[in-house]
Motif scaffolding. Sequence first.
Motif, PDB file in Angstrom:
ATOM      1  N   PRO A   1     -12.696   1.921  52.251  1.00  0.00           N
ATOM      2  CA  PRO A   1     -13.836   1.201  51.676  1.00  0.00           C
ATOM      3  C   PRO A   1     -14.237   0.037  52.586  1.00  0.00           C
ATOM      4  CG  PRO A   1     -11.825   0.770  50.425  1.00  0.00           C
ATOM      5  CD  PRO A   1     -11.476   1.805  51.454  1.00  0.00           C
ATOM      6  N   MET A   2     -15.453  -0.381  52.475  1.00  0.00           N
ATOM      7  CA  MET A   2     -15.988  -1.430  53.350  1.00  0.00           C
ATOM      8  C   MET A   2     -15.227  -2.741  53.218  1.00  0.00           C
ATOM      9  SD  MET A   2     -18.175   0.289  54.971  1.00  0.00           S
ATOM     10  CE  MET A   2     -18.901  -0.988  55.978  1.00  0.00           C
ATOM     11  N   TYR A   3     -14.722  -3.030  52.040  1.00  0.00           N
ATOM     12  CA  TYR A   3     -14.025  -4.304  51.850  1.00  0.00           C
ATOM     13  C   TYR A   3     -12.664  -4.344  52.543  1.00  0.00           C
ATOM     14  CZ  TYR A   3     -11.904  -1.751  47.917  1.00  0.00           C
ATOM     15  OH  TYR A   3     -11.267  -0.836  47.131  1.00  0.00           O
ATOM     16  N   TYR A   4     -12.143  -3.210  53.020  1.00  0.00           N
ATOM     17  CA  TYR A   4     -10.898  -3.255  53.799  1.00  0.00           C
ATOM     18  C   TYR A   4     -11.112  -4.053  55.082  1.00  0.00           C
ATOM     19  CZ  TYR A   4      -7.955   0.138  51.280  1.00  0.00           C
ATOM     20  OH  TYR A   4      -7.162   0.775  50.367  1.00  0.00           O
ATOM     21  N   SER A   5     -12.257  -3.868  55.722  1.00  0.00           N
ATOM     22  CA  SER A   5     -12.522  -4.586  56.971  1.00  0.00           C
ATOM     23  C   SER A   5     -13.215  -5.922  56.738  1.00  0.00           C
ATOM     24  CB  SER A   5     -13.375  -3.722  57.903  1.00  0.00           C
ATOM     25  OG  SER A   5     -14.594  -3.372  57.282  1.00  0.00           O
ATOM     26  N   HIS A   6     -13.746  -6.133  55.546  1.00  0.00           N
ATOM     27  CA  HIS A   6     -14.459  -7.380  55.226  1.00  0.00           C
ATOM     28  C   HIS A   6     -14.044  -7.874  53.847  1.00  0.00           C
ATOM     29  CE1 HIS A   6     -16.850  -5.504  58.390  1.00  0.00           C
ATOM     30  NE2 HIS A   6     -17.219  -6.732  58.704  1.00  0.00           N
ATOM     31  N   PRO A   7     -12.778  -8.237  53.657  1.00  0.00           N
ATOM     32  CA  PRO A   7     -12.287  -8.585  52.320  1.00  0.00           C
ATOM     33  C   PRO A   7     -12.889  -9.858  51.731  1.00  0.00           C
ATOM     34  CG  PRO A   7     -10.612  -9.030  53.972  1.00  0.00           C
ATOM     35  CD  PRO A   7     -11.728  -8.318  54.673  1.00  0.00           C
TER      36      PRO A   7
ATOM     37  N   PRO B   1     -19.701   0.595  46.374  1.00  0.00           N
ATOM     38  CA  PRO B   1     -18.441   1.275  46.092  1.00  0.00           C
ATOM     39  C   PRO B   1     -18.334   2.691  46.648  1.00  0.00           C
ATOM     40  CG  PRO B   1     -19.788   1.190  44.121  1.00  0.00           C
ATOM     41  CD  PRO B   1     -20.475   0.337  45.156  1.00  0.00           C
ATOM     42  N   ASN B   2     -19.452   3.336  46.943  1.00  0.00           N
ATOM     43  CA  ASN B   2     -19.396   4.700  47.469  1.00  0.00           C
ATOM     44  C   ASN B   2     -19.461   4.753  48.991  1.00  0.00           C
ATOM     45  OD1 ASN B   2     -19.299   5.835  44.883  1.00  0.00           O
ATOM     46  ND2 ASN B   2     -21.509   5.614  44.677  1.00  0.00           N
ATOM     47  N   GLN B   3     -19.802   3.642  49.614  1.00  0.00           N
ATOM     48  CA  GLN B   3     -19.921   3.583  51.069  1.00  0.00           C
ATOM     49  C   GLN B   3     -18.542   3.404  51.679  1.00  0.00           C
ATOM     50  OE1 GLN B   3     -23.015   0.892  52.489  1.00  0.00           O
ATOM     51  NE2 GLN B   3     -21.714   0.317  54.219  1.00  0.00           N
ATOM     52  N   TYR B   4     -18.319   4.000  52.856  1.00  0.00           N
ATOM     53  CA  TYR B   4     -16.989   3.904  53.455  1.00  0.00           C
ATOM     54  C   TYR B   4     -17.019   4.052  54.972  1.00  0.00           C
ATOM     55  CZ  TYR B   4     -17.477   9.009  53.214  1.00  0.00           C
ATOM     56  OH  TYR B   4     -17.938  10.295  53.337  1.00  0.00           O
ATOM     57  N   TRP B   5     -15.991   3.496  55.603  1.00  0.00           N
ATOM     58  CA  TRP B   5     -15.718   3.754  57.013  1.00  0.00           C
ATOM     59  C   TRP B   5     -15.164   5.160  57.115  1.00  0.00           C
ATOM     60  CZ3 TRP B   5     -16.991   0.967  61.152  1.00  0.00           C
ATOM     61  CH2 TRP B   5     -17.267  -0.393  60.987  1.00  0.00           C
ATOM     62  N   PHE B   6     -15.657   5.911  58.078  1.00  0.00           N
ATOM     63  CA  PHE B   6     -15.152   7.248  58.361  1.00  0.00           C
ATOM     64  C   PHE B   6     -14.558   7.191  59.754  1.00  0.00           C
ATOM     65  CE2 PHE B   6     -15.801  11.804  59.498  1.00  0.00           C
ATOM     66  CZ  PHE B   6     -15.002  12.343  58.509  1.00  0.00           C
ATOM     67  N   GLY B   7     -13.270   6.857  59.809  1.00  0.00           N
ATOM     68  CA  GLY B   7     -12.641   6.593  61.094  1.00  0.00           C
ATOM     69  C   GLY B   7     -13.054   5.223  61.591  1.00  0.00           C
TER      70      GLY B   7
END
Length: 175
Positions: A30-36, A45-51
Motif C-alpha cells: 500500500p502507498m502508506y508503506y513508503s509514506h507513513p 486504499p486500492n492503490q498500491y506499489w507494484f514492485g
Amino acid sequence: QWLRLRHGLFPYLYTMNYRTHAQHLPLVQPMYYSHPKCQAAYEVPNQYWFGSELVVAPITQPRNENSGLAKVDVWLPAGSWFDMFTGLHYASKKGRKLQMHRQLDTVPVLAKAGAIVPMARYEKCDNRLHNAPQMDVLVFPGASNRFELYEDMGDYSDYQKGAFAQTDMVLAWGH
C-alpha cells in the motif's frame, strides 16, 4: 492483452519475487508503506506499489453512463510520473491528488521518473516463462535510477549454490 502484459512483465516480476525472498519486501505494498506520515497515502486504499518501479490504481467504481468511463482517485507522491500505457506525464511537487478516468478494459499504471522495467519480448506461439535471450527495457525519463535484474534457471535450488545472474541496469539522467 493483459495476459501478454503479464508475460512481458516476467523479468520484472521474477526480479521482484526474488526481492521478496531476499529482502522480505512484498511485491504489492500500500502507498502508506513508503509514506507513513502522509495522510493522502491512506486515502487511496486500492492503490498500491507494484514492485519498486510502478504504482497501480485499480478502478473500482462503476462507469459513468454518459461518458462510458469509470474514475479512480489517485495520489501521486512528489516527483514525476508517467502513465505506462499512454505516456502522459504527471508532475507532483509535494504529492498530488487527482482523478483518472478510463474505460473498464484498462487500469492506470504509473511509472516513477527514472523507472527501469525489463520486459520479455513477445514471441508468437511461445508461452514459456524463461530467461529469454533478448528483452526490451522500458525506461522512463526524469531521474537517475538503478535496477538489478535477477535471473536463474527457475527450477531446483541451484540459485543457493550461486547459479544465478544479477545484471545492474543504471540510468544516469542528466549526466
